[in-house]
Design a protein around this motif. Sequence first.
Motif, PDB file in Angstrom:
ATOM      1  N   SER A 277     -34.932   2.995  48.527  1.00 43.29           N
ATOM      2  CA  SER A 277     -33.649   3.078  49.150  1.00 43.29           C
ATOM      3  C   SER A 277     -32.870   4.522  48.873  1.00 43.29           C
ATOM      4  O   SER A 277     -32.075   4.840  49.314  1.00 43.29           O
ATOM      5  CB  SER A 277     -32.505   2.278  48.102  1.00 43.29           C
ATOM      6  OG  SER A 277     -32.587   2.603  46.928  1.00 43.29           O
TER       7      SER A 277
ATOM      8  N   PHE B 297     -35.842  -0.643  52.701  1.00 39.91           N
ATOM      9  CA  PHE B 297     -35.310  -1.284  51.758  1.00 39.91           C
ATOM     10  C   PHE B 297     -34.279  -2.680  51.991  1.00 39.91           C
ATOM     11  O   PHE B 297     -34.538  -3.559  51.824  1.00 39.91           O
ATOM     12  CB  PHE B 297     -34.266  -0.488  50.819  1.00 39.91           C
ATOM     13  CG  PHE B 297     -34.165  -1.043  49.439  1.00 39.91           C
ATOM     14  CD1 PHE B 297     -35.022  -1.159  48.383  1.00 39.91           C
ATOM     15  CD2 PHE B 297     -32.750  -1.652  49.148  1.00 39.91           C
ATOM     16  CE1 PHE B 297     -34.559  -1.821  47.180  1.00 39.91           C
ATOM     17  CE2 PHE B 297     -32.293  -2.109  48.127  1.00 39.91           C
ATOM     18  CZ  PHE B 297     -33.603  -2.264  47.125  1.00 39.91           C
ATOM     19  N   GLU B 298     -33.287  -2.280  52.804  1.00 40.90           N
ATOM     20  CA  GLU B 298     -32.335  -3.518  53.036  1.00 40.90           C
ATOM     21  C   GLU B 298     -33.034  -4.523  53.942  1.00 40.90           C
ATOM     22  O   GLU B 298     -32.868  -5.710  53.822  1.00 40.90           O
ATOM     23  CB  GLU B 298     -31.062  -2.877  53.859  1.00 40.90           C
ATOM     24  CG  GLU B 298     -30.041  -4.126  54.393  1.00 40.90           C
ATOM     25  CD  GLU B 298     -28.766  -3.691  54.751  1.00 40.90           C
ATOM     26  OE1 GLU B 298     -27.964  -4.288  55.182  1.00 40.90           O
ATOM     27  OE2 GLU B 298     -28.747  -2.283  54.709  1.00 40.90           O
TER      28      GLU B 298
ATOM     29  N   SER C  74     -28.268  -0.716  44.514  1.00 47.79           N
ATOM     30  CA  SER C  74     -28.768   0.427  45.391  1.00 47.79           C
ATOM     31  C   SER C  74     -27.424   0.874  46.201  1.00 47.79           C
ATOM     32  O   SER C  74     -27.725   2.102  46.870  1.00 47.79           O
ATOM     33  CB  SER C  74     -29.868  -0.025  46.407  1.00 47.79           C
ATOM     34  OG  SER C  74     -29.224  -1.170  47.558  1.00 47.79           O
TER      35      SER C  74
ATOM     36  N   TRP D  63     -41.004  -0.505  48.532  1.00 48.92           N
ATOM     37  CA  TRP D  63     -39.680  -0.297  48.791  1.00 48.92           C
ATOM     38  C   TRP D  63     -38.984   0.980  48.486  1.00 48.92           C
ATOM     39  O   TRP D  63     -39.248   1.563  47.287  1.00 48.92           O
ATOM     40  CB  TRP D  63     -38.816  -1.442  48.410  1.00 48.92           C
ATOM     41  CG  TRP D  63     -39.305  -2.608  48.795  1.00 48.92           C
ATOM     42  CD1 TRP D  63     -40.346  -3.079  49.684  1.00 48.92           C
ATOM     43  CD2 TRP D  63     -38.496  -3.978  48.560  1.00 48.92           C
ATOM     44  NE1 TRP D  63     -40.435  -4.490  50.079  1.00 48.92           N
ATOM     45  CE2 TRP D  63     -39.289  -4.826  49.293  1.00 48.92           C
ATOM     46  CE3 TRP D  63     -37.667  -4.459  47.880  1.00 48.92           C
ATOM     47  CZ2 TRP D  63     -38.884  -6.372  49.335  1.00 48.92           C
ATOM     48  CZ3 TRP D  63     -37.009  -5.540  47.725  1.00 48.92           C
ATOM     49  CH2 TRP D  63     -37.863  -6.736  48.551  1.00 48.92           C
TER      50      TRP D  63
ATOM     51  N   PHE E 105     -30.065  -5.230  45.658  1.00 45.31           N
ATOM     52  CA  PHE E 105     -29.374  -4.534  46.521  1.00 45.31           C
ATOM     53  C   PHE E 105     -27.987  -4.049  46.154  1.00 45.31           C
ATOM     54  O   PHE E 105     -27.763  -2.820  46.757  1.00 45.31           O
ATOM     55  CB  PHE E 105     -29.456  -5.595  47.604  1.00 45.31           C
ATOM     56  CG  PHE E 105     -29.007  -4.869  49.113  1.00 45.31           C
ATOM     57  CD1 PHE E 105     -29.663  -4.075  49.562  1.00 45.31           C
ATOM     58  CD2 PHE E 105     -27.658  -5.002  49.415  1.00 45.31           C
ATOM     59  CE1 PHE E 105     -29.432  -3.583  50.901  1.00 45.31           C
ATOM     60  CE2 PHE E 105     -27.146  -4.548  50.411  1.00 45.31           C
ATOM     61  CZ  PHE E 105     -27.988  -3.674  51.227  1.00 45.31           C
TER      62      PHE E 105
END
Length: 229
Positions: free
Chosen positions: A207, A56-57, A86, A205, A83
């Motif tokens: 998280s 994710f990041e 998240s 993706w 982001f």
Amino acid sequence: MPGVPRLLQLASPALPVGAYSYSQGLEWAIECGDVHDAATAQRWIEDHLTLVMARFEAPVYAACHRAWPAGDAASLNRLNAEFRASRESTEPRAETAQVGFSYAAWCREVAPLTDVQRKTLASIDSVTAPVAASLAAVASELTVADGLTGYLFGFAENQVMVLAKALPMGQIAAQKLLFALATPGGAVGSAVQLAIKLGEREDDWSSASPWLAIAQMKHETQYTRLFRS
């Protein structure tokens, strides 16, 4: 190679973004006994790199690295908001905001930003770490692979420094661990490769990292602590 000094500058602990102040849940993992020696420490950091950051990041970073040269303010604002959303608890949100603010200040004062990049950066509300760090790489003329390598190596280095301070681990043992993480085929390089592949596949993706989120929340009320997350 003109890019190498820029990469070293962005990956240097001397870069004034304050990331060394945070453990990202590792200090609680030490407190509760999940991390208690070099082997468990290596597994924790490798899992964080491979299962969390690479999925994710780091893909957010890769997507932003593509959006900055294109002047795609809409995508950058969207990715930044996603982001930030998240981050499951107070400390991770405060961390990414503070580190992002510091990267943005570095970009404004040091990097040769274009007028469009300056305008876009100013338009982003509470810029997060991967969004601002990707701009630093773009402005430094680093490829996405080199920029991500520096970004993820910096994360790994900070984690190892947490161990050196919070766990009975000497400097040589810490350096051996960092060497293993950064060796060809190691967790840092694998995370970079996966993140680049996922950079254009947002549907893939993720998280989700429940135990890491719990560790970060537990850290907020930990009785004694050295780090801010």
